[in-house]
Design an enzyme around this catalytic site. Sequence first.
Site: not given
Length: 113
Positions: A31, A86, A93, A95, A99, A101
């Site tokens: 990230d 998220n 969230q 983006v 995804h 994390h």
Amino acid sequence: MSQDTIFGRILRGEIPCDQVYADEHCLAFRDVTPQAPVHVLVIPREPIPQLSEAQAEHQNLLGHLLLVAAKVAKQEGLQDFRTVINSGADAGQTVFHLHVHVIGGRPLAWPPG
């Protein structure tokens, strides 16, 4: 649309990333604004905007993302880590390309915020 996000651009090679893992189903990279010493994102190559939009046909892919998250955590030297997904703006969230994390390398408080 998910293909038009920054993650879509990363998958297409338009934006570089600090890759830590890749296979035919997903990509994992560090990230750019880490919240802990280890903060890796695992994204599917298939553009699913958010977890709440996943369908039954994504079952194997979703399981694969979690297995890759565990593999990346081990690769990064983590025994204890947190995975976060998220789903939606109110959940944090930012983006809209699904995804996971992978966060660790320091004690993590609960609740997260």
